[in-house]
Motif scaffolding. Structure first.
Motif, PDB file in Angstrom:
ATOM      1  N   VAL A 117      26.799  53.940  42.603  1.00  0.00           N
ATOM      2  CA  VAL A 117      26.235  53.176  41.484  1.00  0.00           C
ATOM      3  C   VAL A 117      25.577  51.901  41.991  1.00  0.00           C
ATOM      4  CG1 VAL A 117      27.930  54.040  39.820  1.00  0.00           C
ATOM      5  CG2 VAL A 117      28.407  51.924  41.054  1.00  0.00           C
ATOM      6  N   ASP A 118      24.672  51.365  41.185  1.00  0.00           N
ATOM      7  CA  ASP A 118      24.092  50.049  41.450  1.00  0.00           C
ATOM      8  C   ASP A 118      24.963  49.038  40.723  1.00  0.00           C
ATOM      9  OD1 ASP A 118      21.897  50.975  42.937  1.00  0.00           O
ATOM     10  OD2 ASP A 118      20.767  51.391  41.104  1.00  0.00           O
ATOM     11  N   TYR A 119      25.865  48.424  41.462  1.00  0.00           N
ATOM     12  CA  TYR A 119      26.804  47.505  40.827  1.00  0.00           C
ATOM     13  C   TYR A 119      26.287  46.076  40.879  1.00  0.00           C
ATOM     14  CZ  TYR A 119      28.285  46.719  45.681  1.00  0.00           C
ATOM     15  OH  TYR A 119      28.310  46.441  47.019  1.00  0.00           O
ATOM     16  N   ASP A 120      26.847  45.255  40.001  1.00  0.00           N
ATOM     17  CA  ASP A 120      26.529  43.833  39.943  1.00  0.00           C
ATOM     18  C   ASP A 120      27.791  43.041  40.221  1.00  0.00           C
ATOM     19  OD1 ASP A 120      23.785  44.062  39.090  1.00  0.00           O
ATOM     20  OD2 ASP A 120      24.546  44.634  37.110  1.00  0.00           O
ATOM     21  N   LEU A 121      27.607  41.878  40.799  1.00  0.00           N
ATOM     22  CA  LEU A 121      28.693  40.908  40.958  1.00  0.00           C
ATOM     23  C   LEU A 121      28.375  39.745  40.046  1.00  0.00           C
ATOM     24  CD1 LEU A 121      29.149  41.024  44.836  1.00  0.00           C
ATOM     25  CD2 LEU A 121      30.462  42.222  43.081  1.00  0.00           C
ATOM     26  N   VAL A 122      29.348  39.348  39.227  1.00  0.00           N
ATOM     27  CA  VAL A 122      29.143  38.318  38.224  1.00  0.00           C
ATOM     28  C   VAL A 122      30.128  37.179  38.463  1.00  0.00           C
ATOM     29  CG1 VAL A 122      29.209  37.837  35.745  1.00  0.00           C
ATOM     30  CG2 VAL A 122      28.417  40.068  36.556  1.00  0.00           C
ATOM     31  N   ARG A 124      32.152  34.118  37.143  1.00  0.00           N
ATOM     32  CA  ARG A 124      32.645  33.655  35.861  1.00  0.00           C
ATOM     33  C   ARG A 124      33.991  32.960  36.092  1.00  0.00           C
ATOM     34  NH1 ARG A 124      32.511  37.846  31.129  1.00  0.00           N
ATOM     35  NH2 ARG A 124      30.330  37.344  31.302  1.00  0.00           N
ATOM     36  N   SER A 125      34.126  31.769  35.591  1.00  0.00           N
ATOM     37  CA  SER A 125      35.387  31.020  35.663  1.00  0.00           C
ATOM     38  C   SER A 125      35.940  30.956  37.084  1.00  0.00           C
ATOM     39  CB  SER A 125      36.432  31.651  34.729  1.00  0.00           C
ATOM     40  OG  SER A 125      35.962  31.685  33.414  1.00  0.00           O
ATOM     41  N   ARG A 126      35.084  30.560  38.024  1.00  0.00           N
ATOM     42  CA  ARG A 126      35.465  30.380  39.431  1.00  0.00           C
ATOM     43  C   ARG A 126      35.902  31.657  40.143  1.00  0.00           C
ATOM     44  NH1 ARG A 126      38.782  24.717  39.340  1.00  0.00           N
ATOM     45  NH2 ARG A 126      37.379  23.665  37.922  1.00  0.00           N
ATOM     46  N   SER A 127      35.599  32.794  39.570  1.00  0.00           N
ATOM     47  CA  SER A 127      35.905  34.079  40.194  1.00  0.00           C
ATOM     48  C   SER A 127      34.664  34.955  40.155  1.00  0.00           C
ATOM     49  CB  SER A 127      37.039  34.791  39.454  1.00  0.00           C
ATOM     50  OG  SER A 127      38.247  34.084  39.601  1.00  0.00           O
ATOM     51  N   ASP A 152      37.869  38.887  47.622  1.00  0.00           N
ATOM     52  CA  ASP A 152      37.704  37.819  46.631  1.00  0.00           C
ATOM     53  C   ASP A 152      37.024  38.327  45.362  1.00  0.00           C
ATOM     54  OD1 ASP A 152      35.115  38.204  47.569  1.00  0.00           O
ATOM     55  OD2 ASP A 152      34.940  36.219  48.476  1.00  0.00           O
ATOM     56  N   ILE A 153      36.904  39.645  45.199  1.00  0.00           N
ATOM     57  CA  ILE A 153      36.273  40.262  44.030  1.00  0.00           C
ATOM     58  C   ILE A 153      37.356  40.694  43.049  1.00  0.00           C
ATOM     59  CG2 ILE A 153      34.809  42.165  43.224  1.00  0.00           C
ATOM     60  CD1 ILE A 153      33.357  40.003  44.901  1.00  0.00           C
ATOM     61  N   ARG A 154      37.110  40.482  41.771  1.00  0.00           N
ATOM     62  CA  ARG A 154      38.085  40.790  40.727  1.00  0.00           C
ATOM     63  C   ARG A 154      37.607  41.923  39.828  1.00  0.00           C
ATOM     64  NH1 ARG A 154      40.804  38.917  43.899  1.00  0.00           N
ATOM     65  NH2 ARG A 154      41.523  36.813  44.035  1.00  0.00           N
ATOM     66  N   GLY A 155      38.588  42.584  39.201  1.00  0.00           N
ATOM     67  CA  GLY A 155      38.325  43.620  38.211  1.00  0.00           C
ATOM     68  C   GLY A 155      38.942  43.210  36.891  1.00  0.00           C
ATOM     69  N   ALA A 156      39.170  44.163  36.010  1.00  0.00           N
ATOM     70  CA  ALA A 156      39.685  43.886  34.667  1.00  0.00           C
ATOM     71  C   ALA A 156      41.011  43.140  34.677  1.00  0.00           C
ATOM     72  CB  ALA A 156      39.834  45.191  33.885  1.00  0.00           C
ATOM     73  N   MET A 157      41.883  43.484  35.606  1.00  0.00           N
ATOM     74  CA  MET A 157      43.227  42.902  35.628  1.00  0.00           C
ATOM     75  C   MET A 157      43.420  41.906  36.779  1.00  0.00           C
ATOM     76  SD  MET A 157      44.242  44.287  32.929  1.00  0.00           S
ATOM     77  CE  MET A 157      45.909  43.666  32.882  1.00  0.00           C
ATOM     78  N   GLY A 158      42.326  41.364  37.279  1.00  0.00           N
ATOM     79  CA  GLY A 158      42.421  40.421  38.392  1.00  0.00           C
ATOM     80  C   GLY A 158      42.164  41.137  39.709  1.00  0.00           C
ATOM     81  N   GLU A 159      43.022  40.892  40.694  1.00  0.00           N
ATOM     82  CA  GLU A 159      42.833  41.545  41.989  1.00  0.00           C
ATOM     83  C   GLU A 159      42.917  43.058  41.806  1.00  0.00           C
ATOM     84  OE1 GLU A 159      44.953  41.973  46.331  1.00  0.00           O
ATOM     85  OE2 GLU A 159      45.368  40.171  45.154  1.00  0.00           O
ATOM     86  N   THR A 172      31.272  47.221  54.941  1.00  0.00           N
ATOM     87  CA  THR A 172      30.308  46.145  54.696  1.00  0.00           C
ATOM     88  C   THR A 172      30.776  45.263  53.549  1.00  0.00           C
ATOM     89  OG1 THR A 172      28.474  47.489  55.526  1.00  0.00           O
ATOM     90  CG2 THR A 172      27.904  45.654  54.072  1.00  0.00           C
ATOM     91  N   PHE A 173      31.214  45.872  52.449  1.00  0.00           N
ATOM     92  CA  PHE A 173      31.712  45.127  51.292  1.00  0.00           C
ATOM     93  C   PHE A 173      32.918  44.279  51.688  1.00  0.00           C
ATOM     94  CE2 PHE A 173      33.908  44.502  47.267  1.00  0.00           C
ATOM     95  CZ  PHE A 173      32.877  44.272  46.369  1.00  0.00           C
ATOM     96  N   ALA A 174      33.832  44.864  52.449  1.00  0.00           N
ATOM     97  CA  ALA A 174      35.027  44.126  52.895  1.00  0.00           C
ATOM     98  C   ALA A 174      34.647  42.936  53.760  1.00  0.00           C
ATOM     99  CB  ALA A 174      35.965  45.070  53.652  1.00  0.00           C
ATOM    100  N   ASP A 175      33.696  43.130  54.672  1.00  0.00           N
ATOM    101  CA  ASP A 175      33.252  42.029  55.537  1.00  0.00           C
ATOM    102  C   ASP A 175      32.625  40.904  54.727  1.00  0.00           C
ATOM    103  OD1 ASP A 175      34.143  43.376  57.793  1.00  0.00           O
ATOM    104  OD2 ASP A 175      32.137  44.103  58.365  1.00  0.00           O
ATOM    105  N   GLU A 176      31.857  41.260  53.696  1.00  0.00           N
ATOM    106  CA  GLU A 176      31.171  40.258  52.875  1.00  0.00           C
ATOM    107  C   GLU A 176      32.103  39.541  51.905  1.00  0.00           C
ATOM    108  OE1 GLU A 176      28.016  42.452  51.001  1.00  0.00           O
ATOM    109  OE2 GLU A 176      26.863  42.602  52.868  1.00  0.00           O
TER     110      GLU A 176
END
Length: 190
Positions: A117-122, A124-127, A152-159, A172-176
């Motif tokens: 998928v083409d995902y987005d990173l948003v 919001r509230s310091r996360s 340092d990326i969050r989902g619906a329930m946090g980590e 790559t995602f993990a490194d970034e």
């Protein structure tokens, strides 16, 4: 990063090969004996019709992060046909562990595949949150994915655990995002 592969992706352990062979033999025997277990392979469904998470009750499509679904052979989640639904991989794993302890048989487990998928990173509230994707085509077999954990990326329930079907994309995602990569069978070790 090219050439880095997880050890079990290159060469399955003897135990894993024997367990798979045993499972296949058992499935074949069960089919011959007419056990009543649905032998049809599970296919992911879209979670676009207001489905709510079977753990927390939140509407899955309305929240950030990976979604998931588990199909069971003989048992029905909350008395309904079809899979159990989740708005996070963490909640999916918690639910699955409780059902495994009750002896439920899993037919298939699927999670959002961020390689597809083409995902987005948003922010919001310091996360930073990752977008959700709940179309049927966005899901992949959970057991074949690589998961970015402790990022340092969050989902619906946090980590949460962010799944990718492609190992290099997970790395790559993990490194970034300051995470590490784990395979399905190692998520329960956390």
């Amino acid at each position: 990063m090219t050439g880095r592969r997880p050890p079990t992706a290159v060469s399955p352990s003897r135990r894993r090969v024997l367990a798979s062979a045993g499972a296949l033999a058992s499935a074949g025997l069960a089919g011959c004996l007419g056990s009543g277990v649905d032998a049809e392979p599970a296919e992911p469904i879209a979670l676009t019709d207001g489905q709510t998470c079977d753990v927390c009750g939140m509407t899955i499509a309305d929240h950030f992060g990976p979604a998931g679904q588990i199909f069971y052979a003989d048992d029905k989640p909350d008395g309904r046909d079809g899979p159990a639904w989740f708005d996070s991989v963490v909640e999916l794993l918690s639910y699955a562990a409780k059902r495994d302890a009750r002896g439920w048989t899993t037919r298939g487990t699927f999670v959002t595949d961020y390689s597809s998928v083409d995902y987005d990173l948003v922010d919001r509230s310091r996360s930073t949150y990752i977008s959700t994707h709940v179309a049927a085509a966005a899901f992949a077999d959970a057991t074949n994915c690589f998961y970015v954990v402790d990022s340092d990326i969050r989902g619906a329930m946090g980590e949460d655990y962010v799944p990718f079907s492609e190992y290099e994309e997970a790395m790559t995602f993990a490194d970034e995002h300051d995470g590490t990569v784990r395979q399905w069978e190692h998520l329960a070790d956390r």
